[in-house]
Design an enzyme around this catalytic site. Structure first.
Site, PDB file in Angstrom:
ATOM      1  CD  GLN A   8      -2.013   0.999   0.854  1.00 33.07           C
ATOM      2  OE1 GLN A   8      -2.579  -0.049   1.066  1.00 33.07           O
ATOM      3  NE2 GLN A   8      -2.646   2.165   0.864  1.00 33.07           N
TER       4      GLN A   8
ATOM      5  CB  CYS B  68      -5.635  -0.049  -0.589  1.00 31.35           C
ATOM      6  SG  CYS B  68      -7.220   0.786  -0.337  1.00 31.35           S
TER       7      CYS B  68
ATOM      8  CG  HIS C 131      -7.756  -1.860   3.152  1.00 30.31           C
ATOM      9  ND1 HIS C 131      -6.921  -0.912   2.610  1.00 30.31           N
ATOM     10  CD2 HIS C 131      -6.993  -2.981   3.292  1.00 30.31           C
ATOM     11  CE1 HIS C 131      -5.712  -1.432   2.446  1.00 30.31           C
ATOM     12  NE2 HIS C 131      -5.735  -2.695   2.849  1.00 30.31           N
TER      13      HIS C 131
ATOM     14  CG  ASN D  92      -4.169  -5.786   4.116  1.00 26.40           C
ATOM     15  OD1 ASN D  92      -4.019  -4.824   3.371  1.00 26.40           O
ATOM     16  ND2 ASN D  92      -4.319  -5.645   5.429  1.00 26.40           N
TER      17      ASN D  92
ATOM     18  CD1 TRP E 285      -2.227  -1.406   3.808  1.00 30.10           C
ATOM     19  CD2 TRP E 285      -2.707  -1.792   5.952  1.00 30.10           C
ATOM     20  NE1 TRP E 285      -3.048  -0.394   4.226  1.00 30.10           N
ATOM     21  CE2 TRP E 285      -3.362  -0.604   5.539  1.00 30.10           C
ATOM     22  CE3 TRP E 285      -2.874  -2.236   7.256  1.00 30.10           C
ATOM     23  CZ2 TRP E 285      -4.161   0.140   6.406  1.00 30.10           C
ATOM     24  CZ3 TRP E 285      -3.668  -1.499   8.110  1.00 30.10           C
ATOM     25  CH2 TRP E 285      -4.298  -0.318   7.690  1.00 30.10           C
TER      26      TRP E 285
END
Length: 501
Positions: A98, A104, A259, A285, A287
């Site tokens: 991301q 997200c 998130h 995740n 990220w």
């Protein structure tokens, strides 16, 4: 249970008809093949006038000032890497991470999508390249309100100081994910229009399938079985952490508050020292970093209590955003979960069932056919009415859930951030044998009690699973308050052939 789920029959578009998977509707009228052929003959690279490389397509991005937005430069992959590729060695959740856009919810859904090869090839047509007949044009496919659409884009990507502003390639030279994100931004209206959302919406746009949402504080007793079945079907799963007051506690255990994450696997392991089985959930995740630090995390000593086979299969010590956690902890630290599948087989043990699907479009019109919920008794009957005939299923027991109803509202706004969803729901009546044909009058509703009334929600789609005995039913989709104008789609999934008119 069988590890193979039967495809359901989709009845709302004809095979090879416009809007079908093999013949998607051309978004904004742009024909990918014709455009590419023209670009090749003219020896030009594509610049998409319908989604130009400017501030309008970028939109409003949280955390960026107008001055910073003006620093954005739109570059092609060749400007960012000497040897760009569309896909390298297949697609994976570990291909991307991301960026500055708060989407997200979308990226967790893309991460889950990478596990479904057939769907992935539908959404991301694989025969695209930066080498053979390159003209700077790419295309992607999404299911949008009853039809598949083919979305054409150029490969000019927003950058700042030579780095991709949003989704980036972890390897630096693989660009399918940033380009997929750009195509979805075009559908939403801009990059800024992708900020905040629900993974279930992206799941629907990637499949046109069935999604169920679960509040983990009120989880069904068979949730583990549902998740286990889901991993054996063509499903995508995602979950979300708590925001607000609970964010600090969430951060202490290595999670990000408010998130979205992808659920990428489930596993039952045997703990020898305690002679017990433990249910584990694997989570990713978007990220690409920052992981759970509790029991069964990458650094947990509990991995030394399982067999070497389980340890080799599951325990990966790497900072890639993916981790395992115990089912009980999962239900404490995550607020909700979404599961989406091409068919509803994951909902029960009947894996051999071939679900049928019927879809009808309708419209609530202020002053004519927008009567609100049944509290507005004088105008409720003016709502659109759908008669559904449910047939018996061989071997079905009384009380088995056999009909799933979905109500989705279609926005009029081109920009996703401007869409205001009405509070929608539906009411089900059993049609009396003496009822006339056609639209039923107000008198019927005064004398007949509703069989079922759904919850009302301002969500894009609501979906409920019901047990309906063979017979004829009246389904009335409605907004909570009257005089709300909107288009909608009513979909019935059933275990037996169902007639809807």
């Amino acid at each position: 249970m069988s590890t193979t789920c039967i495809e359901m029959i989709i009845s709302f578009y004809e095979d090879d008809g416009v809007g079908s998977p093999s013949n998607p509707e051309k978004f904004k009228g742009q024909d990918y093949e014709q455009l590419k052929e023209s670009l090749l003959s003219e020896e030009k690279n594509f610049e998409d006038e319908s989604f130009p490389a400017n501030l309008d397509s970028l939109g409003k991005l949280e955390g960026m000032t107008p001055e910073q937005l003006k620093e954005v430069e739109w570059l092609r992959p060749q400007d960012l890497n000497d040897n760009p590729s569309f896909v390298v060695g297949g697609t994976s959740r570990f291909d991307f991470k991301q960026g500055a856009v708060g989407n997200c919810w979308l990226l967790s859904a893309i991460g889950a999508l990478t596990f479904q090869e057939t769907l992935m090839a539908q959404v991301v047509p694989p025969d695209q390249s930066f080498k053979n007949d390159y003209t700077g044009i790419f295309h992607f496919r999404f299911w949008r309100f009853g039809k598949w659409v083919d979305v054409v884009i150029d490969d000019l990507l927003p950058t700042r100081y030579g780095e991709l502003l949003s989704v980036s390639s972890r390897s630096g030279n693989e660009f399918w994910a940033p380009l997929l994100e750009k195509a979805y931004a075009k559908v939403c209206g801009s990059y800024g229009d992708m900020v905040a959302g629900f993974s279930s919406d992206a799941f629907k746009d990637f499949s046109g399938g069935v999604h169920m949402s679960y509040k983990l504080t009120k989880k069904p007793s068979d949730l583990w079985d549902v998740m286990n079945r889901a991993t054996q079907c063509k499903t995508m799963m995602a979950c979300g952490t708590y925001g607000g007051e609970k964010e600090e506690a969430t951060d202490k255990v290595g999670l990000v508050g408010g998130h979205a994450y992808a659920v990428t696997g489930v596993k039952q392991v045997y703990v020898e020292s305690e002679d017990t089985m433990v249910n584990l959930v694997r989570i990713w995740n978007p990220w690409g970093e920052k992981e759970w630090n509790g029991d069964w995390s990458d650094k947990s000593a509990l991995w030394n209590t399982v067999s070497s086979e389980d340890r080799v299969e599951c325990h990966k010590k790497r900072d890639d955003g993916e981790f395992w956690m115990k089912m009980e902890d999962y239900c404490v630290y995550f607020e909700n979960m979404d599961i989406c599948c091409e068919n509803p087989n994951f909902l029960d043990d009947d894996a051999a069932c071939q679900w049928k699907c019927s879809l009808k479009e309708g419209r609530w019109e202020e002053g004519e056919s927008a009567g609100g919920c049944d509290s507005w008794s004088d105008v409720f009957w003016t709502n659109p009415q759908f008669r559904v005939r449910v047939k018996a299923v061989e071997g079905e027991s009384k009380g088995d859930r056999n009909v799933l109803l979905s109500l989705m509202q279609k926005p009029d706004e081109e920009h996703r951030s401007k869409v205001k969803h009405h509070s929608i729901g539906f009411t089900i009546y059993q049609v009396p044998s003496e009822a006339p044909k056609g639209h039923l009058p107000a008198s019927l509703f005064q004398d007949t009690s509703a069989l079922k009334i759904s919850e009302f929600s301002e969500a894009r789609e609501i979906i409920e699973f019901h047990s309906l005995q063979p017979g004829e039913y009246l389904v009335i989709p409605c907004t909570y308050n009257p005089n709300k104008t909107a288009d909608f789609i009513l979909t019935v999934y059933s275990k037996a052939e169902t007639e809807m008119e």
